[in-house]
Design a protein around this motif. Sequence first.
Motif, mmCIF file in Angstrom:
data_model
loop_
_atom_site.group_PDB
_atom_site.id
_atom_site.type_symbol
_atom_site.label_atom_id
_atom_site.label_comp_id
_atom_site.label_asym_id
_atom_site.label_seq_id
_atom_site.Cartn_x
_atom_site.Cartn_y
_atom_site.Cartn_z
ATOM 1 N N MET A 14 0.832 -1.189 0.000
ATOM 2 C CA MET A 14 0.000 0.000 0.000
ATOM 3 C C MET A 14 0.872 1.247 0.000
ATOM 4 O O MET A 14 0.603 2.219 -0.731
ATOM 5 N N GLY A 15 1.926 1.214 0.825
ATOM 6 C CA GLY A 15 2.854 2.340 0.851
ATOM 7 C C GLY A 15 3.507 2.546 -0.505
ATOM 8 O O GLY A 15 3.676 3.682 -0.965
ATOM 9 N N PHE A 16 3.855 1.423 -1.127
ATOM 10 C CA PHE A 16 4.455 1.507 -2.461
ATOM 11 C C PHE A 16 3.471 2.111 -3.455
ATOM 12 O O PHE A 16 3.838 2.953 -4.280
ATOM 13 N N VAL A 306 -5.837 9.729 -10.820
ATOM 14 C CA VAL A 306 -5.020 9.410 -9.644
ATOM 15 C C VAL A 306 -5.902 9.212 -8.422
ATOM 16 O O VAL A 306 -5.709 8.290 -7.618
ATOM 17 N N GLY A 307 -6.913 10.080 -8.282
ATOM 18 C CA GLY A 307 -7.827 9.931 -7.151
ATOM 19 C C GLY A 307 -8.588 8.627 -7.207
ATOM 20 O O GLY A 307 -8.774 7.946 -6.183
ATOM 21 N N LEU A 308 -9.035 8.259 -8.409
ATOM 22 C CA LEU A 308 -9.773 7.007 -8.580
ATOM 23 C C LEU A 308 -8.880 5.810 -8.264
ATOM 24 O O LEU A 308 -9.306 4.870 -7.574
ATOM 25 N N VAL A 309 -7.630 5.842 -8.769
ATOM 26 C CA VAL A 309 -6.689 4.755 -8.479
ATOM 27 C C VAL A 309 -6.419 4.658 -6.986
ATOM 28 O O VAL A 309 -6.369 3.566 -6.408
ATOM 29 N N ALA A 310 -6.259 5.824 -6.338
ATOM 30 C CA ALA A 310 -6.012 5.827 -4.896
ATOM 31 C C ALA A 310 -7.185 5.204 -4.153
ATOM 32 O O ALA A 310 -7.005 4.421 -3.205
ATOM 33 N N PHE A 311 -8.406 5.538 -4.601
ATOM 34 C CA PHE A 311 -9.591 4.961 -3.958
ATOM 35 C C PHE A 311 -9.637 3.449 -4.142
ATOM 36 O O PHE A 311 -9.911 2.690 -3.196
ATOM 37 N N ILE A 312 -9.348 3.004 -5.369
ATOM 38 C CA ILE A 312 -9.365 1.562 -5.645
ATOM 39 C C ILE A 312 -8.309 0.848 -4.814
ATOM 40 O O ILE A 312 -8.557 -0.229 -4.251
ATOM 41 N N LEU A 313 -7.122 1.447 -4.718
ATOM 42 C CA LEU A 313 -6.060 0.836 -3.921
ATOM 43 C C LEU A 313 -6.458 0.736 -2.459
ATOM 44 O O LEU A 313 -6.246 -0.285 -1.801
ATOM 45 N N PHE A 314 -7.017 1.810 -1.939
ATOM 46 C CA PHE A 314 -7.419 1.801 -0.529
ATOM 47 C C PHE A 314 -8.509 0.771 -0.292
ATOM 48 O O PHE A 314 -8.465 0.000 0.675
#
Length: 760
Positions: A14-16, A306-314
């Motif tokens: 997640m950090g990566f 980027v926001g969407l990817v961040a949401f999916i990752l989280f």
Amino acid sequence: MDEKVLKKRLQRMMGFAIGVGFALVMAGFVFVNMISSTLEGATQENMQAETDEYVKRLNKQIDSDYQLLDTAATLISDSNLETNDNFVTILDEANRDNNFLSMCYFSTSGQGFIVTLGHDPSWNVNLSDLNDEIQRVVQKSFQGENGLSNLFVGDYTQEKVFLYSVPVYKGNQIVGALAATDHVEIFGDILDGEGVMGGTGRIHLLNSQGDFLIRSSDPINDHDVDSIFDPTYGELQFHKEEYQEAMEKQESLYFSFVYDSIPYRMYLAPVGINNWYMCSVNSVQQSNAFVYQIVEILAIFFLIVVGLVAFILFYGYRMVGKHNHQLFQLAYHDQLTGYYNFIYFQQLAKKRVSLHPDGCLTCLNVRQFKFINEIFGREAADRFLKHMADQIASSLKKGEFFCRESADFFYLYLFDRDENVLQRRLQEILDKITNYEEVSDQNYRIMMSCGAVISDQRKMVYSFDQMMTHVMYALDKAKETHQNTIWFFDAKLHEQEVMNNYIEGNMYQALENQEFKVYLQPKMDLETGKLAGAEALVRWQRSDGSIIVPGDFIPLFENNGFCAKLDLYMFEKVCGWIRSWLDQKIEPVEISINQTKRIFFDGRYLQDLQDILKRYQVPASLITLEILEGTALEDVDRFNERIRQLKSLGFHISMDDFGSGYSSLNTLSKLDIDELKIDRGFLMTVSSQRNSKEKVIMETVIQLAKRLKLRTVAEGVETQEDEALIRGLQCDYGQGYLYSRPLPAEDFTTLYLESREGKA
């Protein structure tokens, strides 16, 4: 790895991912900056190109005015108009035709006259009474140069004007100067164009101090300012003094300023006249409004992605974190038994070996497990595998671990290193596994195979990969028996099997590459002390120069039948050497060649020997064929028949290693051989025990051979005492290290045959 480790890995992932997202954001900013920088560069190039174009237009206008004055000056010079009484009238008409404000003529004496539109001519004007700029420019023309003044206030218009001046010649001599004044606004039409920078920029004319000489209509700033350095014109992004100094040096300049919160770019290019500057002003955003809109749209889209990817990752992290236990079970546990699978076992074992190399890797396997499936059914077989896993688990010490790799293969990693302790522990595990009531009650006996390899810093340390290789070798050895067997890996035995595998895998290629070399060991006449012959021995010399000794490959060749091919190869090589000696006029010696039982009774044996002899033109009498006593004792009649066939070709026959097997003196009397070679074991025993019975036997054998008219050869003569002993026993020949080790045929030729011939 356990669940905590898995969770830590997920956190690191997640950090990566966050780092990657941040990097993407930074990349976006870099991209936008690159676009901005590119646009900045394009704007600067465009401003420079357009400014240079306006400089050319301005210079063209000035050149045009100079041309008018030059034409008028030429007319004055050619027509002597300056002496004509109507010169003033003519000059006034020329002034009106060319729309100058005024025109004037001064002789080199400083006297002249001025005609001005709408005013009467001024006569007898003294140059020294006029404006300093007029005097400077006219004086310049007196020196033969065209001149253009800086701006000054005209006498009649009270407006800023400038003065052109050209010299007037009479022949090659300057007699005066013709000058004209005009409004500075004549350049306004050149500079005040709405097409500058696509309609978004403006062009001004400045002096070297940054003051406006001509200021076009300016949509940027409507303040009445005199200089670009006036604070009300814009907030400069530089030090004013530095740029004023650069302008004094007539350097091109490019800089920024801000007005009404909008950034602008300004480009200054020297005109080349009176230190004037052409100044262009433009806004990057306005000139590239469409591109900036696209960049802004891309930036917004990028941020959304980027926001969407961040949401999916989280969200994915939350989901994986919620189900990590199930993932761990699926990834690292055997689905049938519930214990570790082979993947996780390897990770644990590699980590353990890297930290503590001492331990034992074991592999268990059920013999003919497929029949348990066939006889008792799949479900019963699965229950047995679970029973097997449970028994192993209950037998492990704290920290030890195991896995089911596939089907009935189980790997164990144990901490013990003592083979006896491990033998006992593993036997107990095998007993627990095989005592399985569901199968044993039906009179089916379960058999197990177990391979083990010990890594011990006190003896031999192995990597995990080496242990895996060795444990499979040990398991294969265990499977060679037909009972519950535990086999521990033996490094020496394994090395021998590796060598055997190499030998059998490379023997045909080695024969083709002629890696088998002929070595000759001298055979000495004990009565004369001279060379009597030699025995041909084989050495395997690999391509890298290393030697494989006969003891490593001859037994294998005798078992797999390759010895027959090697015997013929050696026979041919010996014939080749004898042929080379004969060709070099070197007297050859008799060479003994070993012949194995497999080739001795082969149907093509005699024909093959005859073909080789014929090919090399070598007499068979120079060759002694050595046959092991075991070959003779199996079938005396058949053996004698073959001997008679060989002797008919001229060969001598020797029985090799007599006394090493079950020798029979009665059989010896029936053999039609020429030579008896006494096994070196006899001599070794007799040498160490002078009064032994073996000495009596050896003496008897030698005497018996003499009575049978057989030559006798003693092998293994290593000391002077050995030689004295066999000489005392009336043996004919001696062979051994006392005389020489086996030598490559080339060295034997040099040291024995050529030296004997006096050729060395």
